[in-house]
Design a protein around this motif. Structure first.
Motif, mmCIF file in Angstrom:
data_model
loop_
_atom_site.group_PDB
_atom_site.id
_atom_site.type_symbol
_atom_site.label_atom_id
_atom_site.label_comp_id
_atom_site.label_asym_id
_atom_site.label_seq_id
_atom_site.Cartn_x
_atom_site.Cartn_y
_atom_site.Cartn_z
ATOM 1 N N PRO A 83 0.799 -1.225 0.000
ATOM 2 C CA PRO A 83 0.000 0.000 0.000
ATOM 3 C C PRO A 83 0.835 1.280 0.000
ATOM 4 C CG PRO A 83 0.035 -0.942 2.187
ATOM 5 C CD PRO A 83 0.739 -1.916 1.279
ATOM 6 N N ASN A 84 2.126 1.160 0.097
ATOM 7 C CA ASN A 84 2.986 2.328 0.220
ATOM 8 C C ASN A 84 3.821 2.510 -1.034
ATOM 9 O OD1 ASN A 84 5.716 3.544 0.937
ATOM 10 N ND2 ASN A 84 4.558 3.969 2.812
ATOM 11 N N ARG A 85 3.766 3.698 -1.629
ATOM 12 C CA ARG A 85 4.493 3.962 -2.872
ATOM 13 C C ARG A 85 6.004 3.793 -2.693
ATOM 14 N NH1 ARG A 85 4.804 9.646 -6.172
ATOM 15 N NH2 ARG A 85 6.251 8.896 -7.721
ATOM 16 N N GLN A 86 6.535 4.292 -1.589
ATOM 17 C CA GLN A 86 7.976 4.164 -1.355
ATOM 18 C C GLN A 86 8.377 2.692 -1.247
ATOM 19 O OE1 GLN A 86 9.489 6.351 1.995
ATOM 20 N NE2 GLN A 86 11.501 5.404 1.870
ATOM 21 N N ASN A 87 7.582 1.903 -0.543
ATOM 22 C CA ASN A 87 7.865 0.466 -0.443
ATOM 23 C C ASN A 87 7.790 -0.196 -1.806
ATOM 24 O OD1 ASN A 87 8.109 0.777 2.291
ATOM 25 N ND2 ASN A 87 6.168 -0.179 2.791
ATOM 26 N N ARG A 88 6.819 0.210 -2.611
ATOM 27 C CA ARG A 88 6.672 -0.342 -3.961
ATOM 28 C C ARG A 88 7.916 -0.073 -4.789
ATOM 29 N NH1 ARG A 88 3.251 3.211 -7.533
ATOM 30 N NH2 ARG A 88 5.262 4.254 -7.521
ATOM 31 N N ASP A 89 8.378 1.169 -4.756
ATOM 32 C CA ASP A 89 9.544 1.546 -5.553
ATOM 33 C C ASP A 89 10.810 0.853 -5.061
ATOM 34 O OD1 ASP A 89 7.821 3.082 -7.033
ATOM 35 O OD2 ASP A 89 8.452 4.989 -6.159
ATOM 36 N N GLU A 90 10.963 0.736 -3.746
ATOM 37 C CA GLU A 90 12.119 0.023 -3.187
ATOM 38 C C GLU A 90 12.072 -1.453 -3.555
ATOM 39 O OE1 GLU A 90 12.299 0.799 1.010
ATOM 40 O OE2 GLU A 90 12.552 2.948 0.696
ATOM 41 N N ALA A 91 10.882 -2.047 -3.501
ATOM 42 C CA ALA A 91 10.737 -3.454 -3.874
ATOM 43 C C ALA A 91 11.071 -3.649 -5.348
ATOM 44 C CB ALA A 91 9.321 -3.938 -3.562
ATOM 45 N N TRP A 92 10.614 -2.749 -6.202
ATOM 46 C CA TRP A 92 10.908 -2.816 -7.638
ATOM 47 C C TRP A 92 12.415 -2.784 -7.868
ATOM 48 C CZ3 TRP A 92 9.588 -3.875 -12.399
ATOM 49 C CH2 TRP A 92 10.274 -3.293 -13.455
ATOM 50 N N ARG A 93 13.084 -1.808 -7.264
ATOM 51 C CA ARG A 93 14.535 -1.703 -7.444
ATOM 52 C C ARG A 93 15.244 -2.951 -6.910
ATOM 53 N NH1 ARG A 93 13.233 3.667 -6.088
ATOM 54 N NH2 ARG A 93 13.733 3.289 -3.905
ATOM 55 N N GLY A 94 14.770 -3.467 -5.784
ATOM 56 C CA GLY A 94 15.367 -4.678 -5.214
ATOM 57 C C GLY A 94 15.187 -5.886 -6.116
ATOM 58 N N LEU A 95 14.009 -6.020 -6.712
ATOM 59 C CA LEU A 95 13.758 -7.138 -7.620
ATOM 60 C C LEU A 95 14.643 -7.040 -8.857
ATOM 61 C CD1 LEU A 95 12.176 -9.669 -8.360
ATOM 62 C CD2 LEU A 95 10.398 -8.186 -9.301
ATOM 63 N N VAL A 96 14.752 -5.839 -9.418
ATOM 64 C CA VAL A 96 15.610 -5.644 -10.595
ATOM 65 C C VAL A 96 17.058 -5.984 -10.248
ATOM 66 C CG1 VAL A 96 16.549 -3.904 -12.181
ATOM 67 C CG2 VAL A 96 14.082 -3.978 -11.716
ATOM 68 N N ARG A 97 17.528 -5.529 -9.084
ATOM 69 C CA ARG A 97 18.906 -5.839 -8.644
ATOM 70 C C ARG A 97 19.123 -7.343 -8.512
ATOM 71 N NH1 ARG A 97 18.517 -1.560 -5.343
ATOM 72 N NH2 ARG A 97 17.869 -2.817 -3.582
#
Length: 109
Positions: free
Chosen positions: A57-71
């Motif tokens: 539900p949190n945009r910042q968490n979403r973006d951090e998760a996205w970057r983590g998955l890509v990494r």
């Protein structure tokens, strides 16, 4: 703690029925790390077009998760083409406008 969470993800998702899993635990318990590792594992071994939807539900968490998955995928030797073909980051129109304005306003900073 992260290994315990990852094992929990694997145990739940190895059940034969598709479905929805909701993970709630305290901050710092490894929920995001475990979910991203499990998603990476599934993408690495999947021969089918499995669909995995990660929602927060949190945009910042979403973006951090996205970057983590890509990494994580890059660490497994996957390139941008693999990521673009297999992973979609869903954003709202509000997010898109906000991202555009942030780039336009702060591009010189």
């Amino acid at each position: 703690m992260g290994k315990l969470t990852l094992n929990m993800f694997r145990e739940i998702t190895e059940k034969p029925l598709p479905g929805l899993a909701l993970f709630e635990n305290r901050t710092g318990s490894g929920k995001t790390t475990g979910a991203l590792q499990w998603i990476t594992d599934m993408l690495m071994k999947s021969k089918n077009s499995d669909v995995i939807i990660y929602i927060t539900p949190n945009r910042q968490n979403r973006d951090e998760a996205w970057r983590g998955l890509v990494r994580q995928l890059e660490n497994h030797g996957k390139d941008k083409h693999f990521v673009d073909r297999n992973v979609i980051l869903l954003k709202s129109e509000v997010d898109e406008v906000s991202d555009y304005l942030n780039k336009a306003i702060f591009k010189g900073a």
